[in-house]
Motif scaffolding. Structure first.
Motif, PDB file in Angstrom:
ATOM      1  N   ARG A  51     -20.100   3.520  13.001  1.00  0.00           N
ATOM      2  CA  ARG A  51     -20.831   4.306  12.008  1.00  0.00           C
ATOM      3  C   ARG A  51     -20.594   3.699  10.627  1.00  0.00           C
ATOM      4  N   PRO A  52     -21.428   4.060   9.693  1.00  0.00           N
ATOM      5  CA  PRO A  52     -21.196   3.565   8.325  1.00  0.00           C
ATOM      6  C   PRO A  52     -19.849   4.078   7.799  1.00  0.00           C
ATOM      7  N   VAL A  53     -19.157   3.233   7.088  1.00  0.00           N
ATOM      8  CA  VAL A  53     -17.831   3.579   6.593  1.00  0.00           C
ATOM      9  C   VAL A  53     -17.965   4.452   5.352  1.00  0.00           C
ATOM     10  N   SER A  54     -17.308   5.602   5.397  1.00  0.00           N
ATOM     11  CA  SER A  54     -17.323   6.511   4.252  1.00  0.00           C
ATOM     12  C   SER A  54     -16.050   6.310   3.425  1.00  0.00           C
ATOM     13  N   GLU A  55     -16.010   6.939   2.278  1.00  0.00           N
ATOM     14  CA  GLU A  55     -14.821   6.872   1.437  1.00  0.00           C
ATOM     15  C   GLU A  55     -13.611   7.482   2.161  1.00  0.00           C
ATOM     16  N   LEU A  56     -13.849   8.521   2.921  1.00  0.00           N
ATOM     17  CA  LEU A  56     -12.774   9.144   3.697  1.00  0.00           C
ATOM     18  C   LEU A  56     -12.207   8.173   4.729  1.00  0.00           C
ATOM     19  N   ASP A  57     -13.080   7.414   5.382  1.00  0.00           N
ATOM     20  CA  ASP A  57     -12.629   6.414   6.352  1.00  0.00           C
ATOM     21  C   ASP A  57     -11.785   5.338   5.676  1.00  0.00           C
ATOM     22  N   VAL A  58     -12.220   4.909   4.505  1.00  0.00           N
ATOM     23  CA  VAL A  58     -11.476   3.887   3.763  1.00  0.00           C
ATOM     24  C   VAL A  58     -10.082   4.402   3.431  1.00  0.00           C
ATOM     25  N   ARG A  59      -9.997   5.630   2.969  1.00  0.00           N
ATOM     26  CA  ARG A  59      -8.692   6.207   2.630  1.00  0.00           C
ATOM     27  C   ARG A  59      -7.814   6.359   3.867  1.00  0.00           C
ATOM     28  N   ARG A  60      -8.434   6.766   4.972  1.00  0.00           N
ATOM     29  CA  ARG A  60      -7.667   6.936   6.210  1.00  0.00           C
ATOM     30  C   ARG A  60      -7.079   5.608   6.679  1.00  0.00           C
ATOM     31  N   VAL A  61      -7.871   4.547   6.629  1.00  0.00           N
ATOM     32  CA  VAL A  61      -7.384   3.223   7.032  1.00  0.00           C
ATOM     33  C   VAL A  61      -6.302   2.747   6.061  1.00  0.00           C
ATOM     34  N   ARG A  62      -6.509   2.963   4.786  1.00  0.00           N
ATOM     35  CA  ARG A  62      -5.529   2.538   3.778  1.00  0.00           C
ATOM     36  C   ARG A  62      -4.196   3.263   3.971  1.00  0.00           C
ATOM     37  N   ARG A  63      -4.262   4.581   4.210  1.00  0.00           N
ATOM     38  CA  ARG A  63      -3.029   5.353   4.449  1.00  0.00           C
ATOM     39  C   ARG A  63      -2.315   4.870   5.711  1.00  0.00           C
ATOM     40  N   ALA A  64      -3.080   4.626   6.766  1.00  0.00           N
ATOM     41  CA  ALA A  64      -2.485   4.151   8.014  1.00  0.00           C
ATOM     42  C   ALA A  64      -1.849   2.776   7.817  1.00  0.00           C
ATOM     43  N   ASP A  65      -2.496   1.930   7.038  1.00  0.00           N
ATOM     44  CA  ASP A  65      -1.952   0.603   6.751  1.00  0.00           C
ATOM     45  C   ASP A  65      -0.639   0.712   5.976  1.00  0.00           C
ATOM     46  N   ARG A  66      -0.599   1.625   5.011  1.00  0.00           N
ATOM     47  CA  ARG A  66       0.641   1.827   4.251  1.00  0.00           C
ATOM     48  C   ARG A  66       1.763   2.357   5.142  1.00  0.00           C
ATOM     49  N   ARG A  67       1.421   3.223   6.111  1.00  0.00           N
ATOM     50  CA  ARG A  67       2.446   3.730   7.033  1.00  0.00           C
ATOM     51  C   ARG A  67       3.013   2.604   7.888  1.00  0.00           C
ATOM     52  N   VAL A  68       2.148   1.674   8.315  1.00  0.00           N
ATOM     53  CA  VAL A  68       2.619   0.528   9.097  1.00  0.00           C
ATOM     54  C   VAL A  68       3.574  -0.315   8.254  1.00  0.00           C
ATOM     55  N   LEU A  69       3.188  -0.605   7.036  1.00  0.00           N
ATOM     56  CA  LEU A  69       4.040  -1.420   6.170  1.00  0.00           C
ATOM     57  C   LEU A  69       5.378  -0.725   5.896  1.00  0.00           C
ATOM     58  N   ALA A  70       5.339   0.578   5.669  1.00  0.00           N
ATOM     59  CA  ALA A  70       6.570   1.322   5.407  1.00  0.00           C
ATOM     60  C   ALA A  70       7.478   1.318   6.630  1.00  0.00           C
ATOM     61  N   ALA A  71       6.904   1.512   7.808  1.00  0.00           N
ATOM     62  CA  ALA A  71       7.703   1.520   9.040  1.00  0.00           C
ATOM     63  C   ALA A  71       8.309   0.144   9.297  1.00  0.00           C
ATOM     64  N   ARG A  72       7.537  -0.910   9.028  1.00  0.00           N
ATOM     65  CA  ARG A  72       8.069  -2.264   9.200  1.00  0.00           C
ATOM     66  C   ARG A  72       9.183  -2.545   8.197  1.00  0.00           C
TER      67      ARG A  72
END
Length: 84
Positions: A51-72
């Motif tokens: 589906r087309p990427v919404s601003e909410l999707d962008v934020r969700r991916v960004r938050r998930a990416d930050r969680r990965v970096l923090a866990a690493r």
């Protein structure tokens, strides 16, 4: 005449000596926060594929990416041999 071929690999694939060792299970447990964060990131990325990427999707991916970096980061900063 048909030859009967043994399926030794299939039979021994479930042998008890092929189970993970305690040390391997401890290593998996230690890395579990990173694994969980990576699964959440993958879920967020998959959700944006069809589906087309919404601003909410962008934020969700960004938050998930930050969680990965923090866990690493937490995993990398743990002293060697620390179990928890």
């Amino acid at each position: 005449m048909e030859h009967i071929v043994t399926v030794q690999d299939a039979v021994t694939a479930f042998a008890s000596w092929l189970e993970p060792t305690g040390a391997e299970l401890d290593a998996i447990e230690l890395e579990m926060p990173v694994i969980t964060a990576e699964v959440e990131l993958l879920d967020a990325q998959i959700a944006t594929l069809d589906r087309p990427v919404s601003e909410l999707d962008v934020r969700r991916v960004r938050r998930a990416d930050r969680r990965v970096l923090a866990a690493r980061r937490v995993l990398a900063n743990k002293p060697a041999g620390e179990a928890a």
